[in-house]
Design a protein around this motif. Sequence first.
Motif, mmCIF file in Angstrom:
data_model
loop_
_atom_site.group_PDB
_atom_site.id
_atom_site.type_symbol
_atom_site.label_atom_id
_atom_site.label_comp_id
_atom_site.label_asym_id
_atom_site.label_seq_id
_atom_site.Cartn_x
_atom_site.Cartn_y
_atom_site.Cartn_z
ATOM 1 N N UNK A 1 81.022 31.615 42.181
ATOM 2 C CA UNK A 1 82.331 31.489 41.532
ATOM 3 C C UNK A 1 82.628 29.994 41.444
ATOM 4 N N UNK A 2 82.668 29.487 40.238
ATOM 5 C CA UNK A 2 82.752 28.032 40.016
ATOM 6 C C UNK A 2 84.125 27.660 39.471
ATOM 7 N N UNK A 3 85.017 27.200 40.362
ATOM 8 C CA UNK A 3 86.309 26.676 39.928
ATOM 9 C C UNK A 3 86.096 25.208 39.561
ATOM 10 N N UNK A 4 86.384 24.852 38.314
ATOM 11 C CA UNK A 4 86.149 23.493 37.850
ATOM 12 C C UNK A 4 87.246 23.074 36.889
ATOM 13 N N UNK A 5 87.168 21.851 36.382
ATOM 14 C CA UNK A 5 88.140 21.359 35.398
ATOM 15 C C UNK A 5 87.459 20.315 34.523
ATOM 16 N N UNK A 6 87.847 20.273 33.277
ATOM 17 C CA UNK A 6 87.226 19.308 32.353
ATOM 18 C C UNK A 6 87.487 17.877 32.787
ATOM 19 N N UNK A 7 88.607 17.641 33.497
ATOM 20 C CA UNK A 7 88.999 16.294 33.905
ATOM 21 C C UNK A 7 88.469 15.923 35.284
ATOM 22 N N UNK A 8 87.712 16.812 35.913
ATOM 23 C CA UNK A 8 87.187 16.581 37.271
ATOM 24 C C UNK A 8 85.703 16.232 37.191
ATOM 25 N N UNK A 9 85.385 14.935 37.265
ATOM 26 C CA UNK A 9 84.001 14.483 37.167
ATOM 27 C C UNK A 9 83.083 15.098 38.212
ATOM 28 N N UNK A 10 83.463 15.076 39.519
ATOM 29 C CA UNK A 10 82.599 15.688 40.541
ATOM 30 C C UNK A 10 82.359 17.175 40.298
ATOM 31 N N UNK B 1 94.515 24.267 45.969
ATOM 32 C CA UNK B 1 95.600 23.891 45.067
ATOM 33 C C UNK B 1 95.624 22.454 44.635
ATOM 34 N N UNK B 2 95.266 21.513 45.515
ATOM 35 C CA UNK B 2 95.336 20.094 45.171
ATOM 36 C C UNK B 2 93.984 19.502 44.824
ATOM 37 N N UNK B 3 93.086 20.311 44.304
ATOM 38 C CA UNK B 3 91.763 19.812 43.932
ATOM 39 C C UNK B 3 91.428 20.216 42.511
ATOM 40 N N UNK B 4 90.451 19.530 41.947
ATOM 41 C CA UNK B 4 89.980 19.902 40.618
ATOM 42 C C UNK B 4 89.253 21.228 40.658
ATOM 43 N N UNK B 5 88.489 21.440 41.736
ATOM 44 C CA UNK B 5 87.758 22.687 41.822
ATOM 45 C C UNK B 5 87.000 22.856 43.119
ATOM 46 N N UNK B 6 86.274 23.959 43.212
ATOM 47 C CA UNK B 6 85.454 24.263 44.372
ATOM 48 C C UNK B 6 84.539 25.418 43.964
ATOM 49 N N UNK B 7 83.422 25.611 44.679
ATOM 50 C CA UNK B 7 82.517 26.714 44.367
ATOM 51 C C UNK B 7 82.357 27.619 45.576
ATOM 52 N N UNK B 8 82.109 28.910 45.302
ATOM 53 C CA UNK B 8 82.005 29.917 46.356
ATOM 54 C C UNK B 8 80.815 30.817 46.032
#
Length: 511
Positions: free
Chosen positions: A404-413, A478-485
């Motif tokens: 499960x890949x939580x990401x964002x277009x504005x989050x480089x990492x 909540x305060x991050x661009x994303x995270x993976x699980x």
Amino acid sequence: MMELYRVELMDTATILYAEMYNHPNYWVRLSSGAYLEGLTSGKKYKLLKSADMELDKEVYMPESGNSSVTLLFEPVDPNEDAISFIEGPEKGDFRIEGIHLKKELAKPGTFECILEGEIIDRPQSSRLTLIRTGKDMRTTPFISIPVRDGKFNYTLITDENEMYELVFWDEQLNGAWRPTYFISEKGTLHFTLYPMEHRPHSVMQADGALNKEEIRIQKEIEKLYPVTRLEEERDELEKKEHYFSKEIYDLKKLMSDAKTDEDRQKLYSEYERLCNAGKEYSEEGLVLNKKFEQYFDGIQKWKLDYIKKESTVNGLCLLKQMLDHAVMMARYYPGKEEFPAYSEIFESNYKEKFASHPYVKDIERIIASMNVKVGGSYIDFTAPDLNGNMIKLSDQIKGKVALIDLWASWCGPCRRLSSSMIPVYEMFKNKGFTVVGIARENNNTDAMKKAIEQDKYPWLNLVELNDKGNIWEMYGAGNSGGCTYLVDREGMILAIHPTAEEVTKILKEVL
């Protein structure tokens, strides 16, 4: 950025008063081809002139990072209910849509919380941002408050007593800020705001009971655990270069003088090595940090005791703050998190008493997110794909090992990590492995579509627009661009934010 703060309707012209914002010494430009468009009639109203900013020219921002602009347009039809400001058709042109021209009646139950104050010794500060505490400004619309001649004034209209925070925009640009907290309530709040290094950095005066109690709480905590005094001691050590170790101070100077990103990265790697080896602080710094740790433990226990005893709005707001902080710390220090009896206190003292307050649902989501850990279970949700079709996550990953890949277009990492998973996906996609991406975007999906095209993700991507589904909050991110699980076939979490190499290793074992 362009922000509109006033419209004046006249028989001879329609006048827009706005502020242009950018980094100091960066430029903004406004086109003479800008126009207003009536949302009622569809008519276009030409820009006649700018009273104080040259059009079609690059105007560089002063130290404050902003410049005022007054724009005169043709008079709009008296029957127009709303208009839009449109600079032009190109991507990047300014657009401010849905500018209402008729005052809306206040909804029942709303009240005015008047914020006013002065800014001390901050000529570079032209703007404050206002947002509900716990929300992320990158994805949640915030209120912008202009600072003029060192003063500000804003009337917050709301129908709930919630915790808010005021932040200097220039501090946000630099990536470090100290919020000023308050609870929205009927009445006037007066703030005196100082530079970040000033102790204290803000002073609040209130005529409402909730914020008077907040002031009392802070005074009592400071009396018992004088953190301000420790901060002053740390400032003195910093001035003498006695807080960090000599190796760290030498390294910081080299990092400041580095000419290339490659050199800075090498030095940063050495910085991390020293920190991991326990060589970050001097002996004096270690002693002071121990005091900080003791004070913060004492403050935590005091707050926990308060929320147990005081089943009030102040207690509810403090409980929400403590939960937000606990989840954030759990993210940055996995395996070391400690969650006191928040769930029990919430269930017994607050859930029923404040059933209609929005914090109840927020807290329930936060408490549920505490199980999002290795050995815990993923949380199911439904979100739209780029065609607007509502997709249930569990339907996509049932019976499979999934990332499960939580990401964002504005989050480089985030994007670099997602891209590194493409070879892993191609290697295992026919063996029972899948990836589902969810992009955290603001206002529209244009940047998301461009990112998918550039990075060439071969898997399904859903969208979380303006945090509508609270997915990041559900997952404690909540305060991050994303995270993976990484989850197994039964939905148990095998790893959180693993590298591509770690995912590959696990998949070889379980598939």
